[in-house]
Design a protein around this motif. Structure first.
Motif, PDB file in Angstrom:
ATOM      1  N   SER A   1      15.384   6.514   3.899  1.00  0.00           N
ATOM      2  CA  SER A   1      16.058   5.391   4.503  1.00  0.00           C
ATOM      3  C   SER A   1      15.683   5.385   6.042  1.00  0.00           C
ATOM      4  O   SER A   1      15.684   4.247   6.584  1.00  0.00           O
ATOM      5  CB  SER A   1      17.708   6.122   4.340  1.00  0.00           C
ATOM      6  OG  SER A   1      18.218   5.253   4.998  1.00  0.00           O
TER       7      SER A   1
ATOM      8  N   HIS B   1      20.453  12.016  -2.836  1.00  0.00           N
ATOM      9  CA  HIS B   1      20.911  11.056  -1.524  1.00  0.00           C
ATOM     10  C   HIS B   1      20.433  11.794  -0.388  1.00  0.00           C
ATOM     11  O   HIS B   1      19.754  11.207   0.686  1.00  0.00           O
ATOM     12  CB  HIS B   1      22.303  10.632  -1.521  1.00  0.00           C
ATOM     13  CG  HIS B   1      22.833   9.871  -0.317  1.00  0.00           C
ATOM     14  ND1 HIS B   1      22.850   8.547  -0.430  1.00  0.00           N
ATOM     15  CD2 HIS B   1      23.158  10.220   0.777  1.00  0.00           C
ATOM     16  CE1 HIS B   1      23.519   8.075   0.812  1.00  0.00           C
ATOM     17  NE2 HIS B   1      23.684   8.936   1.597  1.00  0.00           N
TER      18      HIS B   1
ATOM     19  N   GLN C   1      21.269   1.181   3.601  1.00  0.00           N
ATOM     20  CA  GLN C   1      21.637   1.174   2.400  1.00  0.00           C
ATOM     21  C   GLN C   1      20.362   1.014   1.486  1.00  0.00           C
ATOM     22  O   GLN C   1      20.378   1.697   0.235  1.00  0.00           O
ATOM     23  CB  GLN C   1      22.796   0.331   2.176  1.00  0.00           C
ATOM     24  CG  GLN C   1      23.469   0.262   0.850  1.00  0.00           C
ATOM     25  CD  GLN C   1      23.997   1.665   0.254  1.00  0.00           C
ATOM     26  OE1 GLN C   1      24.449   2.484   1.166  1.00  0.00           O
ATOM     27  NE2 GLN C   1      23.388   2.280  -0.764  1.00  0.00           N
TER      28      GLN C   1
ATOM     29  N   ASP D   1      18.957   3.357  -1.801  1.00  0.00           N
ATOM     30  CA  ASP D   1      18.520   2.923  -3.200  1.00  0.00           C
ATOM     31  C   ASP D   1      17.175   3.259  -3.605  1.00  0.00           C
ATOM     32  O   ASP D   1      16.937   3.732  -4.675  1.00  0.00           O
ATOM     33  CB  ASP D   1      18.903   1.346  -3.320  1.00  0.00           C
ATOM     34  CG  ASP D   1      20.427   1.163  -3.136  1.00  0.00           C
ATOM     35  OD1 ASP D   1      21.258   2.139  -3.190  1.00  0.00           O
ATOM     36  OD2 ASP D   1      20.917  -0.118  -3.070  1.00  0.00           O
TER      37      ASP D   1
END
Ligand code: GRG
Length: 282
Positions: A174, A166, A196, A200
């Motif tokens: 992101s 992440h 978000q 992913d």
């Protein structure tokens, strides 16, 4: 935006730096021909919202500079100790360690000097873009991910590995989506949705990287497949290759479905780009 056009802008932007050995090292790594996924994602978002490409130029260059800095530092002997990157010698092998450290420092700082030159939107939008970029690159973002990745005791299970991914991979994938939404003037809720989706895609991208690392040779990848050599725990080693592949495809497909539903956004350029990424072989 074509990748070759972006590369020309990137080269021109970096060429404005004073001549020096560190500039040579910055350009050596910056112009070594990566996939340029992060800038292309930003252009696809701003294009989908109908903005001219010039609005995204400065942040696109900044994203690629920060990404390249992270690769230069990651390849250093103190970190992953790799000899090959983007199909050629890593920066510290082509120059020397001190110059490679400085080239990374130079790219990181010059990225922000570049980003603040964004034209065509309000100063508040530029400032918000800079905040996102700094947050995603810094000690709450990619730097934290790299730090966790280097502490083997952190990596206990799939949950812990996802936390590393992440931050280490997701944040910088992101950032282009969220910054694109900010430049387009989207509301906070929509910017959060883009963020978000970016995470992913980041997880899917990292799973794919782990799959390619075991399936392809270093020559095909243009970089050392160091995971196995360093006995790294990866999505593939924890989930098994088929489960990792299924999850990767599910994350991509769910993201495409979410992107296609975003109001006022013409999604073809972005989903087209991401489908190419999904089916990449290096
Ligand atoms: C040194 C602060 C610091 C961070 C390093 C980028 C990174 C973090 C480490 C490199 C190793 C790695 C597997 C990182 C995950 C992100 C990733 C898959 C990077 C490779 O990005 P690509 O595939 O590379 O976009 P190209 O060369 O195509 O630009």
């Amino acid at each position: 935006m074509k990748k070759s056009e972006f590369e020309e802008k990137l080269k021109q932007t970096a060429a404005a730096v004073k001549d020096s050995r560190v500039k040579d090292a910055m350009l050596y790594s910056l112009m070594a021909g990566g996939k340029r996924i992060r800038p292309m994602m930003l252009y696809a978002v701003t294009e989908g919202y109908g903005l001219p490409a010039e609005t995204a130029d400065a942040f696109a260059c900044a994203l690629e500079m920060i990404h390249t800095y992270s690769l230069i530092h990651d390849d250093l002997p103190a970190m992953d100790n790799d000899d090959l990157r983007r199909g050629r010698l890593t920066c510290h092998k082509a120059f020397d360690e001190a110059t490679a450290i400085l080239a990374g420092d130079g790219l990181l700082t010059y990225a922000f000097e570049t980003a603040v030159k964004t034209a065509g939107v309000s100063a508040e939008q530029v400032l918000e873009g800079v905040r996102i970029l700094a947050g995603d690159a810094g000690p709450d973002g990619m730097v934290l991910g790299q730090c966790l990745d280097m502490q083997e005791s952190v990596l206990t299970d799939w949950e812990a590995l996802q936390t590393i991914h992440h931050h280490k991979t997701g944040c910088l994938l992101s950032a282009p989506l969220e910054i694109g939404a900010v430049l387009a003037g989207c509301d906070a809720e929509t910017c959060g949705l883009w963020r978000q989706i970016g995470f992913d895609i980041g997880l899917a991208f990292q799973l794919q990287d782990d799959i390619l690392d075991v399936e392809k040779t270093a020559a095909e990848l243009g970089k050392s497949n160091s995971d196995e050599r360093n006995e790294k725990v990866t999505g593939v080693s924890l989930l098994g290759i088929e489960k990792a592949r299924t999850l990767m495809n599910q994350l991509y497909d769910d993201s495409f479905a979410k992107i296609e539903k975003i109001k006022g956004f013409e999604s073809d350029a972005l989903t087209g780009l991401l489908r190419e990424v999904q089916h990449r072989n290096h």
